[in-house]
Design a protein around this motif. Sequence first.
Motif, PDB file in Angstrom:
ATOM      1  N   GLU A 125       0.865  -1.177   0.000  1.00  0.00           N
ATOM      2  CA  GLU A 125       0.000   0.000   0.000  1.00  0.00           C
ATOM      3  C   GLU A 125       0.903   1.229   0.000  1.00  0.00           C
ATOM      4  O   GLU A 125       1.614   1.482   0.970  1.00  0.00           O
ATOM      5  N   THR A 126       0.879   1.960  -1.092  1.00  0.00           N
ATOM      6  CA  THR A 126       1.882   2.994  -1.342  1.00  0.00           C
ATOM      7  C   THR A 126       1.224   4.345  -1.601  1.00  0.00           C
ATOM      8  O   THR A 126       0.339   4.461  -2.453  1.00  0.00           O
ATOM      9  N   MET A 127       1.675   5.356  -0.883  1.00  0.00           N
ATOM     10  CA  MET A 127       1.178   6.715  -1.039  1.00  0.00           C
ATOM     11  C   MET A 127       2.286   7.620  -1.565  1.00  0.00           C
ATOM     12  O   MET A 127       3.430   7.566  -1.091  1.00  0.00           O
ATOM     13  N   ASP A 128       1.938   8.446  -2.553  1.00  0.00           N
ATOM     14  CA  ASP A 128       2.806   9.537  -2.984  1.00  0.00           C
ATOM     15  C   ASP A 128       2.193  10.819  -2.450  1.00  0.00           C
ATOM     16  O   ASP A 128       1.080  11.198  -2.826  1.00  0.00           O
ATOM     17  N   ALA A 129       2.909  11.485  -1.545  1.00  0.00           N
ATOM     18  CA  ALA A 129       2.383  12.675  -0.878  1.00  0.00           C
ATOM     19  C   ALA A 129       2.438  13.919  -1.759  1.00  0.00           C
ATOM     20  O   ALA A 129       1.978  14.991  -1.351  1.00  0.00           O
ATOM     21  N   ALA A 130       3.001  13.791  -2.938  1.00  0.00           N
ATOM     22  CA  ALA A 130       3.059  14.902  -3.903  1.00  0.00           C
ATOM     23  C   ALA A 130       3.028  14.275  -5.289  1.00  0.00           C
ATOM     24  O   ALA A 130       3.979  14.369  -6.062  1.00  0.00           O
ATOM     25  N   ILE A 131       1.909  13.660  -5.626  1.00  0.00           N
ATOM     26  CA  ILE A 131       1.880  12.733  -6.761  1.00  0.00           C
ATOM     27  C   ILE A 131       2.020  13.412  -8.115  1.00  0.00           C
ATOM     28  O   ILE A 131       2.522  12.819  -9.060  1.00  0.00           O
ATOM     29  N   GLY A 132       1.604  14.663  -8.239  1.00  0.00           N
ATOM     30  CA  GLY A 132       1.731  15.339  -9.527  1.00  0.00           C
ATOM     31  C   GLY A 132       1.062  14.557 -10.643  1.00  0.00           C
ATOM     32  O   GLY A 132      -0.102  14.183 -10.541  1.00  0.00           O
ATOM     33  N   THR A 133       1.803  14.249 -11.703  1.00  0.00           N
ATOM     34  CA  THR A 133       1.250  13.517 -12.847  1.00  0.00           C
ATOM     35  C   THR A 133       1.147  12.019 -12.598  1.00  0.00           C
ATOM     36  O   THR A 133       0.621  11.292 -13.439  1.00  0.00           O
ATOM     37  N   GLY A 134       1.679  11.537 -11.481  1.00  0.00           N
ATOM     38  CA  GLY A 134       1.619  10.114 -11.164  1.00  0.00           C
ATOM     39  C   GLY A 134       2.746   9.289 -11.746  1.00  0.00           C
ATOM     40  O   GLY A 134       2.802   8.071 -11.543  1.00  0.00           O
ATOM     41  N   ASN A 135       3.670   9.921 -12.447  1.00  0.00           N
ATOM     42  CA  ASN A 135       4.668   9.160 -13.191  1.00  0.00           C
ATOM     43  C   ASN A 135       5.624   8.384 -12.292  1.00  0.00           C
ATOM     44  O   ASN A 135       6.052   7.278 -12.644  1.00  0.00           O
ATOM     45  N   LEU A 136       5.960   8.922 -11.123  1.00  0.00           N
ATOM     46  CA  LEU A 136       6.891   8.227 -10.237  1.00  0.00           C
ATOM     47  C   LEU A 136       6.309   6.889  -9.783  1.00  0.00           C
ATOM     48  O   LEU A 136       6.970   5.844  -9.867  1.00  0.00           O
ATOM     49  N   LEU A 137       5.067   6.897  -9.304  1.00  0.00           N
ATOM     50  CA  LEU A 137       4.436   5.652  -8.864  1.00  0.00           C
ATOM     51  C   LEU A 137       4.255   4.672 -10.013  1.00  0.00           C
ATOM     52  O   LEU A 137       4.537   3.478  -9.887  1.00  0.00           O
ATOM     53  N   ILE A 138       3.765   5.173 -11.129  1.00  0.00           N
ATOM     54  CA  ILE A 138       3.484   4.302 -12.273  1.00  0.00           C
ATOM     55  C   ILE A 138       4.760   3.628 -12.771  1.00  0.00           C
ATOM     56  O   ILE A 138       4.783   2.425 -13.039  1.00  0.00           O
ATOM     57  N   GLY A 156      -2.428   8.666  -4.096  1.00  0.00           N
ATOM     58  CA  GLY A 156      -1.697   9.917  -4.270  1.00  0.00           C
ATOM     59  C   GLY A 156      -2.445  11.126  -3.774  1.00  0.00           C
ATOM     60  O   GLY A 156      -3.671  11.206  -3.885  1.00  0.00           O
ATOM     61  N   ILE A 157      -1.694  12.067  -3.219  1.00  0.00           N
ATOM     62  CA  ILE A 157      -2.214  13.351  -2.751  1.00  0.00           C
ATOM     63  C   ILE A 157      -1.532  14.460  -3.530  1.00  0.00           C
ATOM     64  O   ILE A 157      -0.328  14.396  -3.807  1.00  0.00           O
ATOM     65  N   LEU A 198       6.300   6.956  -1.237  1.00  0.00           N
ATOM     66  CA  LEU A 198       7.288   7.220  -2.288  1.00  0.00           C
ATOM     67  C   LEU A 198       6.959   8.569  -2.897  1.00  0.00           C
ATOM     68  O   LEU A 198       5.908   8.725  -3.525  1.00  0.00           O
ATOM     69  N   SER A 199       7.833   9.561  -2.707  1.00  0.00           N
ATOM     70  CA  SER A 199       7.518  10.926  -3.158  1.00  0.00           C
ATOM     71  C   SER A 199       8.758  11.662  -3.644  1.00  0.00           C
ATOM     72  O   SER A 199       9.814  11.604  -3.006  1.00  0.00           O
ATOM     73  N   ASP A 200       8.569  12.355  -4.759  1.00  0.00           N
ATOM     74  CA  ASP A 200       9.536  13.344  -5.241  1.00  0.00           C
ATOM     75  C   ASP A 200       9.016  14.682  -4.705  1.00  0.00           C
ATOM     76  O   ASP A 200       8.088  15.262  -5.265  1.00  0.00           O
ATOM     77  N   LEU A 201       9.592  15.146  -3.606  1.00  0.00           N
ATOM     78  CA  LEU A 201       8.966  16.218  -2.839  1.00  0.00           C
ATOM     79  C   LEU A 201       9.174  17.596  -3.464  1.00  0.00           C
ATOM     80  O   LEU A 201      10.272  17.927  -3.922  1.00  0.00           O
TER      81      LEU A 201
END
Length: 340
Positions: A125-138, A156-157, A198-201
């Motif tokens: 269960e993975t959250m990106d706290a600054a997901i933007g376009t979603g590319n990092l998670l994807i 994502g948030i 997992l976030s690119d802050l």
Amino acid sequence: MAQTQIDKIFAFLDQTTEKLRKFLNVPYRDALSENIFNIIEQKTHIEDGYPTAAQAQELDKLYQNFELRDYPLWDVKRAIELTIIKAQKVDNLDVNLLMTPDIIGTLSALVIAEIFRHYPQPQLETMDAAIGTGNLLIEANRELQKSTHLRLAMHGIDNDYHSLEIASALGEVLQNKIDLYHQDAVAHWLNNGYDLILSDLPVGYYPLDENVNNFQTKAATGHSYAHHLLMEQAMQNVHPAGIGLFIVPSQIFETKQAQNLAHWMVTAVYLQAVLSLPQSLFASPQAAKSLLVLQRHGAGAQQSKEVLMGQIPDLKDTSAIIKFKDQLQDWTKKTFVWEK
């Protein structure tokens, strides 16, 4: 051949986005997300009379002569990335709104794969706290599925609605389910208990001083760094022993607010690794970024006897990557003991 397909998809995306942008009188990025959904449905969405019926008919003719499903998903993704890059240039977007490059997702997956190699369940269960376009998670999820038994359940948030629209469209095209939340990630989260953040802050100052009175990473005076606050909030929302992987400026421990950040890391979490991303990814040493690995206390978590520090090699250097993976495996065996 693949590049020709990517060029063809991009040309169609760009042509229809430009038309929709003109019809709606909106920035390229705003038109892009709506255009992607239109292409999927092969029909123009009309709201409050815009675009007009005649304009919608013009677009529909184009949509109905183009089928995304005729192309490989990852060629479609690459073409959409090119349109996002165009949006960044055309709309002159703030640096914090820029898309995280694929390579950072790939390198993140390399680290995640070793940390969670012996995790009791394969879905994180993975959250990106600054997901933007979603590319990092994807991209991280794609790499994990290619080479491991692991996969990411993606959440994502972001406080930028238009970025979330792009993430939603990209997830829809790639058949990747992403739960998205439009909110200030420094504020209270609706859900918690994640395995991984997992976030690119985003880097900069957080303007709402009254919201951060209870944060250990807040500045003594003036505005606090948003990326410090986001790390603290994120680590409060993983479950005990949960992991945070954060892409941050390499100079993060050299700023005026570094003392409070370091104190929080020593007292509230375990700082397990500081890994510099390849310098070739950045235009200058000042722009360089690193990957921090933090772990929440509890559930058998322990501070590594030696914080893993070093440089992640360029992926083109095969021998260096193999050596780095061996180093990662040795470190993870000594550092992470997962409860069954």
